[in-house]
Scaffold this motif. Structure first.
Motif, short mmCIF file in Angstrom:
data_model
loop_
_atom_site.label_atom_id
_atom_site.label_comp_id
_atom_site.label_asym_id
_atom_site.label_seq_id
_atom_site.Cartn_x
_atom_site.Cartn_y
_atom_site.Cartn_z
N GLU A 124 0.85 -1.19 0.00
CA GLU A 124 0.00 0.00 0.00
C GLU A 124 0.88 1.25 0.00
OE1 GLU A 124 -2.59 -0.20 3.36
OE2 GLU A 124 -3.25 -2.24 2.90
N GLU A 125 0.37 2.30 -0.60
CA GLU A 125 1.14 3.54 -0.71
C GLU A 125 1.58 4.04 0.67
OE1 GLU A 125 0.73 8.03 -2.68
OE2 GLU A 125 -0.95 6.63 -2.74
N SER A 126 0.72 3.86 1.66
CA SER A 126 1.03 4.36 3.01
C SER A 126 2.17 3.59 3.66
CB SER A 126 -0.23 4.27 3.89
OG SER A 126 -0.65 2.92 4.01
N LYS A 127 2.52 2.41 3.12
CA LYS A 127 3.56 1.59 3.73
C LYS A 127 4.87 1.61 2.96
CE LYS A 127 0.30 -1.52 6.01
NZ LYS A 127 -0.18 -2.91 6.17
N ILE A 128 4.95 2.43 1.92
CA ILE A 128 6.15 2.44 1.09
C ILE A 128 7.38 2.88 1.88
CG2 ILE A 128 7.27 3.70 -0.81
CD1 ILE A 128 5.66 1.33 -1.71
N GLU A 129 7.21 3.83 2.81
CA GLU A 129 8.37 4.26 3.59
C GLU A 129 8.89 3.12 4.46
OE1 GLU A 129 10.03 7.98 6.25
OE2 GLU A 129 8.04 8.07 5.34
N LYS A 130 7.99 2.31 4.98
CA LYS A 130 8.40 1.14 5.76
C LYS A 130 9.14 0.13 4.88
CE LYS A 130 6.61 -2.52 8.78
NZ LYS A 130 5.39 -3.18 9.33
N VAL A 131 8.63 -0.06 3.66
CA VAL A 131 9.31 -0.95 2.69
C VAL A 131 10.71 -0.43 2.42
CG1 VAL A 131 9.26 -1.88 0.34
CG2 VAL A 131 7.12 -1.62 1.61
N ALA A 132 10.81 0.86 2.14
CA ALA A 132 12.10 1.46 1.81
C ALA A 132 13.08 1.32 2.97
CB ALA A 132 11.92 2.93 1.45
N ALA A 133 12.61 1.53 4.20
CA ALA A 133 13.49 1.45 5.36
C ALA A 133 14.04 0.05 5.55
CB ALA A 133 12.73 1.88 6.62
N LYS A 134 13.17 -0.96 5.41
CA LYS A 134 13.63 -2.34 5.59
C LYS A 134 14.56 -2.78 4.47
CE LYS A 134 14.06 -6.50 7.06
NZ LYS A 134 15.10 -6.76 8.08
N LEU A 135 14.20 -2.45 3.23
CA LEU A 135 15.05 -2.85 2.11
C LEU A 135 16.39 -2.12 2.14
CD1 LEU A 135 12.46 -3.17 -0.80
CD2 LEU A 135 13.63 -5.00 0.43
N PHE A 136 16.38 -0.86 2.58
CA PHE A 136 17.66 -0.15 2.73
C PHE A 136 18.55 -0.89 3.71
CE2 PHE A 136 20.48 2.59 5.08
CZ PHE A 136 21.20 3.21 4.07
N ASP A 137 17.98 -1.27 4.86
CA ASP A 137 18.77 -1.98 5.87
C ASP A 137 19.35 -3.28 5.31
OD1 ASP A 137 18.20 0.02 7.64
OD2 ASP A 137 16.83 -1.16 8.90
N ASP A 138 18.51 -4.04 4.61
CA ASP A 138 18.97 -5.33 4.07
C ASP A 138 20.03 -5.14 2.99
OD1 ASP A 138 17.22 -6.50 5.79
OD2 ASP A 138 15.85 -7.28 4.27
N ILE A 139 19.84 -4.14 2.14
CA ILE A 139 20.81 -3.88 1.07
C ILE A 139 22.13 -3.41 1.67
CG2 ILE A 139 21.33 -2.35 -0.87
CD1 ILE A 139 18.24 -2.49 -1.47
N PHE A 140 22.03 -2.53 2.66
CA PHE A 140 23.27 -2.06 3.31
C PHE A 140 24.01 -3.23 3.94
CE2 PHE A 140 25.69 -0.72 6.98
CZ PHE A 140 26.52 0.26 6.42
N ASP A 141 23.28 -4.09 4.67
CA ASP A 141 23.92 -5.25 5.29
C ASP A 141 24.61 -6.13 4.25
OD1 ASP A 141 23.07 -4.46 7.76
OD2 ASP A 141 21.62 -6.06 8.06
N ALA A 142 23.92 -6.37 3.14
CA ALA A 142 24.47 -7.24 2.10
C ALA A 142 25.72 -6.64 1.47
CB ALA A 142 23.41 -7.51 1.03
N VAL A 143 25.66 -5.35 1.15
CA VAL A 143 26.81 -4.70 0.52
C VAL A 143 27.98 -4.59 1.48
CG1 VAL A 143 27.62 -2.51 -0.47
CG2 VAL A 143 25.41 -3.47 -1.18
#
Length: 446
Positions: A245-264
Protein backbone atom coordinates in the motif's frame (compact mmCIF):
# COMPACT_ATOMS: atom_id res chain seq x y z
CA UNK A 1 -9.68 -38.86 -14.74
CA UNK A 2 -9.33 -35.14 -15.40
CA UNK A 3 -6.79 -34.22 -18.07
CA UNK A 4 -3.79 -32.18 -16.92
CA UNK A 5 -1.37 -30.19 -19.05
CA UNK A 6 2.16 -30.61 -17.68
CA UNK A 7 4.72 -27.92 -18.52
CA UNK A 8 8.41 -28.62 -17.93
CA UNK A 9 10.75 -25.68 -18.44
CA UNK A 10 14.30 -26.61 -19.48
CA UNK A 11 17.59 -24.88 -20.09
CA UNK A 12 20.84 -26.84 -20.39
CA UNK A 13 20.07 -29.61 -17.92
CA UNK A 14 19.90 -32.63 -20.22
CA UNK A 15 20.48 -35.39 -17.68
CA UNK A 16 18.13 -33.85 -15.14
CA UNK A 17 15.27 -33.25 -17.57
CA UNK A 18 15.42 -36.85 -18.79
CA UNK A 19 15.02 -38.06 -15.20
CA UNK A 20 12.21 -35.55 -14.64
CA UNK A 21 10.25 -36.79 -17.66
CA UNK A 22 10.85 -40.41 -16.61
CA UNK A 23 9.37 -39.73 -13.18
CA UNK A 24 6.31 -38.05 -14.71
CA UNK A 25 5.69 -41.00 -17.06
CA UNK A 26 5.83 -43.34 -14.05
CA UNK A 27 3.06 -41.41 -12.26
CA UNK A 28 0.02 -43.21 -10.87
CA UNK A 29 -2.00 -40.40 -12.45
CA UNK A 30 -2.08 -41.12 -16.20
CA UNK A 31 -4.38 -38.60 -17.85
CA UNK A 32 -1.94 -35.88 -18.87
CA UNK A 33 -0.06 -34.36 -21.77
CA UNK A 34 3.55 -33.24 -21.37
CA UNK A 35 4.90 -30.05 -22.93
CA UNK A 36 8.62 -29.43 -22.73
CA UNK A 37 9.48 -25.75 -23.18
CA UNK A 38 13.17 -25.49 -24.05
CA UNK A 39 14.91 -22.13 -23.73
CA UNK A 40 17.41 -22.58 -26.59
CA UNK A 41 19.55 -25.17 -24.77
CA UNK A 42 23.01 -25.81 -26.20
CA UNK A 43 23.75 -29.08 -24.38
CA UNK A 44 21.77 -31.40 -26.64
CA UNK A 45 18.73 -31.49 -24.36
CA UNK A 46 16.15 -31.35 -27.14
CA UNK A 47 17.76 -34.07 -29.23
CA UNK A 48 18.16 -36.32 -26.20
CA UNK A 49 14.49 -35.90 -25.29
CA UNK A 50 13.40 -36.59 -28.87
CA UNK A 51 15.49 -39.75 -29.04
CA UNK A 52 14.37 -41.13 -25.70
CA UNK A 53 10.72 -40.12 -25.49
CA UNK A 54 9.79 -39.74 -29.15
CA UNK A 55 5.99 -39.22 -29.31
CA UNK A 56 5.31 -39.10 -25.56
CA UNK A 57 5.44 -35.31 -25.33
CA UNK A 58 5.39 -32.10 -27.34
CA UNK A 59 8.47 -29.88 -27.47
CA UNK A 60 8.20 -26.10 -27.73
CA UNK A 61 11.56 -24.61 -28.70
CA UNK A 62 12.20 -20.96 -27.88
CA UNK A 63 14.74 -19.15 -30.04
CA UNK A 64 16.52 -17.69 -27.03
CA UNK A 65 16.76 -18.18 -23.28
CA UNK A 66 13.82 -16.25 -21.84
CA UNK A 67 14.27 -17.57 -18.30
CA UNK A 68 12.11 -19.81 -16.18
CA UNK A 69 9.42 -17.13 -16.09
CA UNK A 70 9.41 -16.81 -19.87
CA UNK A 71 9.45 -20.57 -20.35
CA UNK A 72 6.44 -21.12 -18.11
CA UNK A 73 4.68 -18.11 -19.68
CA UNK A 74 5.18 -19.65 -23.13
CA UNK A 75 3.90 -23.04 -21.99
CA UNK A 76 0.85 -21.66 -20.20
CA UNK A 77 -0.06 -19.48 -23.18
CA UNK A 78 0.23 -22.51 -25.47
CA UNK A 79 -1.97 -24.87 -23.43
CA UNK A 80 -4.41 -22.70 -21.48
CA UNK A 81 -7.17 -22.93 -24.09
CA UNK A 82 -6.73 -26.62 -24.91
CA UNK A 83 -9.41 -27.82 -22.49
CA UNK A 84 -7.28 -28.72 -19.47
CA UNK A 85 -8.77 -28.17 -16.03
CA UNK A 86 -5.32 -27.99 -14.44
CA UNK A 87 -1.82 -27.02 -15.51
CA UNK A 88 1.13 -28.58 -13.69
CA UNK A 89 4.42 -26.62 -13.65
CA UNK A 90 7.67 -28.53 -13.16
CA UNK A 91 11.30 -27.47 -13.10
CA UNK A 92 13.62 -29.61 -15.20
CA UNK A 93 15.67 -30.70 -12.15
CA UNK A 94 12.75 -32.20 -10.23
CA UNK A 95 11.95 -35.87 -9.72
CA UNK A 96 8.38 -36.52 -8.62
CA UNK A 97 7.00 -39.38 -6.52
CA UNK A 98 4.61 -41.61 -8.43
CA UNK A 99 1.65 -40.31 -6.39
CA UNK A 100 2.62 -36.62 -6.42
CA UNK A 101 0.37 -35.42 -9.22
CA UNK A 102 -2.55 -37.59 -8.11
CA UNK A 103 -2.45 -36.08 -4.62
CA UNK A 104 -2.41 -32.51 -5.98
CA UNK A 105 -5.32 -33.12 -8.35
CA UNK A 106 -7.32 -34.90 -5.66
CA UNK A 107 -6.95 -31.95 -3.27
CA UNK A 108 -7.96 -29.42 -5.94
CA UNK A 109 -11.03 -31.48 -6.87
CA UNK A 110 -12.19 -31.54 -3.26
CA UNK A 111 -11.47 -27.85 -2.60
CA UNK A 112 -12.87 -25.63 -5.31
CA UNK A 113 -11.68 -22.44 -3.58
CA UNK A 114 -8.04 -23.46 -4.02
CA UNK A 115 -6.23 -21.83 -6.95
CA UNK A 116 -2.88 -23.60 -6.65
CA UNK A 117 -1.35 -26.54 -4.80
CA UNK A 118 2.30 -27.44 -4.38
CA UNK A 119 4.36 -30.38 -3.21
CA UNK A 120 6.53 -31.07 -0.22
CA UNK A 121 9.99 -30.49 -1.70
CA UNK A 122 13.05 -32.44 -0.61
CA UNK A 123 16.68 -31.94 -1.58
CA UNK A 124 17.58 -34.19 -4.50
CA UNK A 125 21.07 -34.69 -3.07
CA UNK A 126 19.82 -35.19 0.49
CA UNK A 127 16.51 -36.96 -0.06
CA UNK A 128 15.32 -37.15 3.56
CA UNK A 129 15.78 -33.46 4.23
CA UNK A 130 13.10 -30.91 3.36
CA UNK A 131 14.06 -28.06 1.04
CA UNK A 132 10.72 -26.29 1.32
CA UNK A 133 7.24 -27.04 2.69
CA UNK A 134 5.09 -24.06 3.50
CA UNK A 135 6.07 -20.82 1.77
CA UNK A 136 5.04 -17.36 2.89
CA UNK A 137 5.43 -13.69 2.11
CA UNK A 138 6.77 -11.82 5.12
CA UNK A 139 5.10 -8.40 5.03
CA UNK A 140 7.13 -7.19 8.02
CA UNK A 141 10.59 -8.06 6.70
CA UNK A 142 9.50 -7.76 3.03
CA UNK A 143 10.96 -11.05 1.99
CA UNK A 144 9.98 -14.66 1.41
CA UNK A 145 9.78 -16.97 4.40
CA UNK A 146 10.33 -20.71 3.98
CA UNK A 147 9.02 -23.13 6.58
CA UNK A 148 10.68 -26.41 7.56
CA UNK A 149 13.75 -25.87 5.39
CA UNK A 150 16.55 -28.19 6.51
CA UNK A 151 14.21 -30.30 8.65
CA UNK A 152 13.85 -34.07 8.67
CA UNK A 153 10.33 -35.10 7.68
CA UNK A 154 8.71 -36.17 10.93
CA UNK A 155 5.20 -35.88 9.54
CA UNK A 156 3.30 -32.74 8.64
CA UNK A 157 -0.21 -31.71 7.75
CA UNK A 158 -1.25 -29.93 4.58
CA UNK A 159 -0.29 -26.29 4.96
CA UNK A 160 -2.14 -23.21 3.79
CA UNK A 161 0.53 -20.97 2.30
CA UNK A 162 1.07 -17.67 0.53
CA UNK A 163 2.65 -19.34 -2.48
CA UNK A 164 3.94 -22.65 -3.80
CA UNK A 165 7.19 -22.85 -5.78
CA UNK A 166 6.82 -23.31 -9.53
CA UNK A 167 9.20 -26.27 -9.43
CA UNK A 168 6.08 -28.34 -8.61
CA UNK A 169 2.84 -26.39 -8.72
CA UNK A 170 -0.63 -27.38 -9.91
CA UNK A 171 -2.71 -24.42 -11.13
CA UNK A 172 -6.46 -24.23 -11.70
CA UNK A 173 -6.98 -23.07 -15.28
CA UNK A 174 -10.19 -21.11 -14.54
CA UNK A 175 -8.32 -19.20 -11.85
CA UNK A 176 -5.40 -18.53 -14.21
CA UNK A 177 -7.79 -17.09 -16.78
CA UNK A 178 -9.04 -14.76 -14.07
CA UNK A 179 -5.69 -13.41 -12.89
CA UNK A 180 -3.61 -13.76 -16.06
CA UNK A 181 -0.47 -15.62 -17.00
CA UNK A 182 2.75 -15.78 -15.01
CA UNK A 183 4.70 -12.50 -15.31
CA UNK A 184 7.52 -13.31 -17.74
CA UNK A 185 9.34 -10.06 -16.94
CA UNK A 186 10.68 -11.52 -13.71
CA UNK A 187 12.88 -13.78 -15.88
CA UNK A 188 13.73 -15.94 -12.83
CA UNK A 189 12.74 -15.79 -9.13
CA UNK A 190 9.63 -14.28 -7.54
CA UNK A 191 7.43 -15.09 -10.56
CA UNK A 192 5.64 -17.90 -8.72
CA UNK A 193 5.22 -15.66 -5.65
CA UNK A 194 3.69 -12.93 -7.83
CA UNK A 195 1.28 -15.35 -9.52
CA UNK A 196 0.10 -16.91 -6.26
CA UNK A 197 -0.31 -13.46 -4.71
CA UNK A 198 -2.59 -12.45 -7.57
CA UNK A 199 -4.60 -15.63 -7.01
CA UNK A 200 -4.93 -14.76 -3.32
CA UNK A 201 -6.07 -11.23 -4.16
CA UNK A 202 -8.92 -12.82 -6.16
CA UNK A 203 -9.94 -14.89 -3.15
CA UNK A 204 -8.28 -18.20 -3.98
CA UNK A 205 -6.36 -20.23 -1.42
CA UNK A 206 -2.88 -21.70 -1.89
CA UNK A 207 -1.97 -25.01 -0.26
CA UNK A 208 1.16 -27.14 0.14
CA UNK A 209 0.17 -30.81 0.16
CA UNK A 210 1.99 -33.13 2.53
CA UNK A 211 1.45 -36.36 0.56
CA UNK A 212 2.69 -34.88 -2.73
CA UNK A 213 6.47 -35.39 -2.65
CA UNK A 214 9.15 -34.25 -5.07
CA UNK A 215 12.95 -34.01 -5.00
CA UNK A 216 14.57 -30.83 -6.32
CA UNK A 217 18.18 -30.18 -7.22
CA UNK A 218 17.95 -26.38 -7.24
CA UNK A 219 20.78 -23.94 -7.82
CA UNK A 220 23.15 -25.40 -5.22
CA UNK A 221 25.56 -23.50 -2.99
CA UNK A 222 28.38 -22.88 -5.48
CA UNK A 223 27.82 -19.77 -7.56
CA UNK A 224 30.29 -18.81 -10.24
CA UNK A 225 28.66 -15.50 -11.14
CA UNK A 226 26.21 -12.96 -9.75
CA UNK A 227 23.26 -14.02 -11.96
CA UNK A 228 21.11 -15.22 -9.06
CA UNK A 229 22.09 -12.29 -6.86
CA UNK A 230 20.92 -9.77 -9.44
CA UNK A 231 17.52 -11.32 -10.16
CA UNK A 232 16.67 -12.18 -6.58
CA UNK A 233 17.29 -8.62 -5.35
CA UNK A 234 15.75 -6.82 -8.34
CA UNK A 235 12.60 -8.93 -8.31
CA UNK A 236 12.19 -8.85 -4.55
CA UNK A 237 12.30 -5.05 -4.59
CA UNK A 238 9.88 -4.89 -7.53
CA UNK A 239 7.38 -7.23 -5.86
CA UNK A 240 7.10 -5.23 -2.66
CA UNK A 241 6.97 -1.86 -4.40
CA UNK A 242 4.18 -3.20 -6.61
CA UNK A 243 2.01 -4.84 -3.97
CA UNK A 244 2.52 -2.67 -0.89
CA UNK A 245 0.00 0.00 0.00
CA UNK A 246 1.14 3.54 -0.71
CA UNK A 247 1.03 4.36 3.01
CA UNK A 248 3.56 1.59 3.73
CA UNK A 249 6.15 2.44 1.09
CA UNK A 250 8.37 4.26 3.59
CA UNK A 251 8.40 1.14 5.76
CA UNK A 252 9.31 -0.95 2.69
CA UNK A 253 12.10 1.46 1.81
CA UNK A 254 13.49 1.45 5.36
CA UNK A 255 13.63 -2.34 5.59
CA UNK A 256 15.05 -2.85 2.11
CA UNK A 257 17.66 -0.15 2.73
CA UNK A 258 18.77 -1.98 5.87
CA UNK A 259 18.97 -5.33 4.07
CA UNK A 260 20.81 -3.88 1.07
CA UNK A 261 23.27 -2.06 3.31
CA UNK A 262 23.92 -5.25 5.29
CA UNK A 263 24.47 -7.24 2.10
CA UNK A 264 26.81 -4.70 0.52
CA UNK A 265 28.74 -4.11 3.74
CA UNK A 266 29.14 -7.88 4.19
CA UNK A 267 30.24 -8.37 0.57
CA UNK A 268 32.94 -5.74 0.97
CA UNK A 269 33.92 -7.32 4.29
CA UNK A 270 34.68 -10.71 2.70
CA UNK A 271 35.98 -9.37 -0.62
CA UNK A 272 32.96 -10.09 -2.83
CA UNK A 273 33.11 -6.73 -4.54
CA UNK A 274 31.34 -7.93 -7.68
CA UNK A 275 28.39 -9.13 -5.63
CA UNK A 276 28.20 -5.73 -3.92
CA UNK A 277 28.22 -4.05 -7.31
CA UNK A 278 25.49 -6.38 -8.60
CA UNK A 279 23.20 -5.62 -5.66
CA UNK A 280 23.62 -1.89 -6.28
CA UNK A 281 22.75 -2.36 -9.96
CA UNK A 282 19.73 -4.51 -9.07
CA UNK A 283 18.43 -1.78 -6.75
CA UNK A 284 18.91 0.90 -9.38
CA UNK A 285 17.15 -1.19 -12.03
CA UNK A 286 14.27 -2.07 -9.71
CA UNK A 287 13.65 1.60 -8.86
CA UNK A 288 13.65 2.47 -12.58
CA UNK A 289 11.35 -0.45 -13.41
CA UNK A 290 13.92 -2.24 -15.55
CA UNK A 291 12.58 -5.76 -16.07
CA UNK A 292 13.08 -8.88 -18.18
CA UNK A 293 16.47 -10.31 -19.09
CA UNK A 294 19.37 -8.13 -17.95
CA UNK A 295 22.29 -7.29 -20.18
CA UNK A 296 25.45 -9.35 -19.67
CA UNK A 297 27.43 -6.35 -18.42
CA UNK A 298 25.46 -6.42 -15.15
CA UNK A 299 26.43 -9.99 -14.29
CA UNK A 300 29.96 -10.54 -12.96
CA UNK A 301 32.21 -13.40 -12.02
CA UNK A 302 32.20 -14.19 -8.29
CA UNK A 303 35.64 -13.69 -6.80
CA UNK A 304 37.34 -16.69 -5.23
CA UNK A 305 37.34 -16.07 -1.48
CA UNK A 306 39.78 -17.66 0.91
CA UNK A 307 38.07 -20.11 3.27
CA UNK A 308 39.00 -18.53 6.59
CA UNK A 309 37.55 -21.37 8.64
CA UNK A 310 39.90 -24.01 7.28
CA UNK A 311 42.99 -22.98 9.19
CA UNK A 312 41.01 -22.34 12.36
CA UNK A 313 39.17 -25.68 12.38
CA UNK A 314 41.77 -28.02 10.94
CA UNK A 315 43.15 -30.47 13.51
CA UNK A 316 40.83 -29.39 16.33
CA UNK A 317 39.47 -32.18 18.54
CA UNK A 318 36.45 -30.47 20.11
CA UNK A 319 34.11 -27.67 19.05
CA UNK A 320 31.04 -26.29 20.80
CA UNK A 321 28.32 -24.70 18.69
CA UNK A 322 25.91 -22.29 20.35
CA UNK A 323 22.81 -22.59 18.19
CA UNK A 324 19.65 -20.55 17.87
CA UNK A 325 16.32 -21.37 16.25
CA UNK A 326 17.40 -21.84 12.63
CA UNK A 327 17.95 -25.58 12.08
CA UNK A 328 18.98 -25.09 8.46
CA UNK A 329 21.89 -22.81 9.40
CA UNK A 330 22.95 -25.24 12.14
CA UNK A 331 22.96 -28.16 9.71
CA UNK A 332 24.87 -26.22 7.06
CA UNK A 333 27.55 -25.15 9.54
CA UNK A 334 27.94 -28.69 10.85
CA UNK A 335 28.31 -30.03 7.32
CA UNK A 336 30.90 -27.32 6.63
CA UNK A 337 32.87 -28.26 9.74
CA UNK A 338 32.76 -31.95 8.80
CA UNK A 339 34.17 -31.26 5.33
CA UNK A 340 37.13 -29.53 6.97
CA UNK A 341 37.60 -31.85 9.95
CA UNK A 342 35.52 -35.03 10.06
CA UNK A 343 37.09 -36.30 13.28
CA UNK A 344 36.14 -33.38 15.49
CA UNK A 345 33.84 -33.91 18.49
CA UNK A 346 30.84 -31.57 18.22
CA UNK A 347 28.67 -30.34 21.07
CA UNK A 348 25.52 -28.34 20.31
CA UNK A 349 24.03 -25.97 22.86
CA UNK A 350 20.38 -25.38 22.02
CA UNK A 351 17.25 -24.59 23.99
CA UNK A 352 15.18 -25.68 20.98
CA UNK A 353 14.33 -29.37 20.71
CA UNK A 354 16.43 -30.90 17.95
CA UNK A 355 15.89 -34.14 16.09
CA UNK A 356 18.39 -36.63 17.55
CA UNK A 357 18.55 -38.63 14.31
CA UNK A 358 19.38 -35.56 12.26
CA UNK A 359 22.23 -34.62 14.60
CA UNK A 360 23.22 -38.11 15.69
CA UNK A 361 26.95 -37.40 15.35
CA UNK A 362 26.73 -34.53 17.83
CA UNK A 363 26.22 -34.23 21.57
CA UNK A 364 23.16 -32.08 22.23
CA UNK A 365 22.86 -30.10 25.48
CA UNK A 366 20.63 -27.36 26.76
CA UNK A 367 22.51 -24.18 27.54
CA UNK A 368 21.96 -24.49 31.29
CA UNK A 369 23.25 -28.10 31.23
CA UNK A 370 26.60 -27.04 29.84
CA UNK A 371 29.03 -27.41 32.71
CA UNK A 372 31.83 -25.20 31.39
CA UNK A 373 33.32 -28.04 29.37
CA UNK A 374 36.52 -26.93 27.72
CA UNK A 375 36.26 -26.89 23.93
CA UNK A 376 39.11 -25.76 21.78
CA UNK A 377 36.72 -23.54 19.81
CA UNK A 378 33.31 -22.05 20.61
CA UNK A 379 31.18 -21.03 17.62
CA UNK A 380 28.04 -18.95 17.97
CA UNK A 381 25.52 -19.04 15.13
CA UNK A 382 23.45 -16.03 14.13
CA UNK A 383 21.17 -14.88 11.36
CA UNK A 384 23.67 -12.20 10.37
CA UNK A 385 27.02 -11.27 11.88
CA UNK A 386 26.00 -7.61 12.06
CA UNK A 387 23.30 -8.57 14.56
CA UNK A 388 26.15 -9.40 16.95
CA UNK A 389 27.89 -6.03 16.76
CA UNK A 390 26.88 -4.96 20.27
CA UNK A 391 27.67 -8.24 22.02
CA UNK A 392 30.98 -9.44 20.60
CA UNK A 393 33.13 -11.68 22.80
CA UNK A 394 36.81 -12.17 22.13
CA UNK A 395 36.81 -15.92 22.70
CA UNK A 396 33.92 -16.77 20.36
CA UNK A 397 33.83 -17.25 16.58
CA UNK A 398 30.60 -16.03 14.96
CA UNK A 399 29.11 -17.60 11.82
CA UNK A 400 25.90 -16.52 10.09
CA UNK A 401 23.60 -18.05 7.51
CA UNK A 402 25.75 -16.75 4.65
CA UNK A 403 28.95 -18.20 6.16
CA UNK A 404 30.21 -14.74 7.04
CA UNK A 405 32.53 -15.05 10.01
CA UNK A 406 33.96 -12.96 12.84
CA UNK A 407 37.29 -14.46 13.86
CA UNK A 408 40.01 -11.84 14.37
CA UNK A 409 40.29 -8.52 16.17
CA UNK A 410 40.34 -6.83 12.74
CA UNK A 411 36.99 -8.47 12.04
CA UNK A 412 35.58 -7.10 15.28
CA UNK A 413 36.76 -3.58 14.44
CA UNK A 414 35.08 -3.74 11.02
CA UNK A 415 31.82 -4.92 12.58
CA UNK A 416 32.00 -2.30 15.33
CA UNK A 417 32.33 0.44 12.67
CA UNK A 418 29.00 -0.64 11.17
CA UNK A 419 26.93 2.09 12.84
CA UNK A 420 29.11 4.96 11.60
CA UNK A 421 29.05 3.83 7.97
CA UNK A 422 25.34 2.96 8.17
CA UNK A 423 24.37 6.45 9.36
CA UNK A 424 26.50 8.14 6.72
CA UNK A 425 25.08 6.06 3.85
CA UNK A 426 21.50 6.40 5.05
CA UNK A 427 21.80 10.18 5.01
CA UNK A 428 23.03 9.99 1.40
CA UNK A 429 20.90 7.21 -0.14
CA UNK A 430 17.69 6.90 1.81
CA UNK A 431 15.76 10.05 0.77
CA UNK A 432 16.22 9.25 -2.95
CA UNK A 433 15.29 5.62 -2.32
CA UNK A 434 11.97 6.55 -0.70
CA UNK A 435 11.13 9.02 -3.48
CA UNK A 436 11.94 6.49 -6.19
CA UNK A 437 9.87 3.77 -4.57
CA UNK A 438 6.90 6.08 -4.10
CA UNK A 439 6.95 7.13 -7.74
CA UNK A 440 7.15 3.52 -8.97
CA UNK A 441 4.43 2.34 -6.58
CA UNK A 442 2.11 5.01 -7.91
CA UNK A 443 2.97 4.18 -11.51
CA UNK A 444 2.45 0.43 -11.10
CA UNK A 445 -0.83 0.81 -9.25
CA UNK A 446 -2.25 3.31 -11.71
Amino acid sequence: MIKVGIIICNYNKKEYVLKCIDSVLNSSYKDFDIYLVDNASTDGSVQAVKERFCNELKIIENEENIGGSGGFYTGIKFVINKGYKYIYLLDNDVVIHENSLEKLVDYMEKNLNVGATGSKIYYLDNPKVIQEFGSFVDWDDFNMKLMNKGSIDLGFSDMKSDYVPACSALLRVDALKEVGNIDKEYFVYWDDIDLCHRLKLQGYEIWAINDSKVWHKGGGNVRRNTFGTYYFWRNRIHFFIKYSEESKIEKVAAKLFDDIFDAVYACNYVGKYNSAKTISLALEDAIHNVRGKVSDDKIFKVEKIEDRLKEILRGKKSITIISYNNVDILMNVINKIKTINNKVELTILSNKKLDIEQFKECKILKSNDYKSKESEIVIKLCNHIFDMRNELCNNIIYIDGYFNTIITQEDRKYIENYENIYCMMKNIWYPNLVDGMRRLNKKLNN
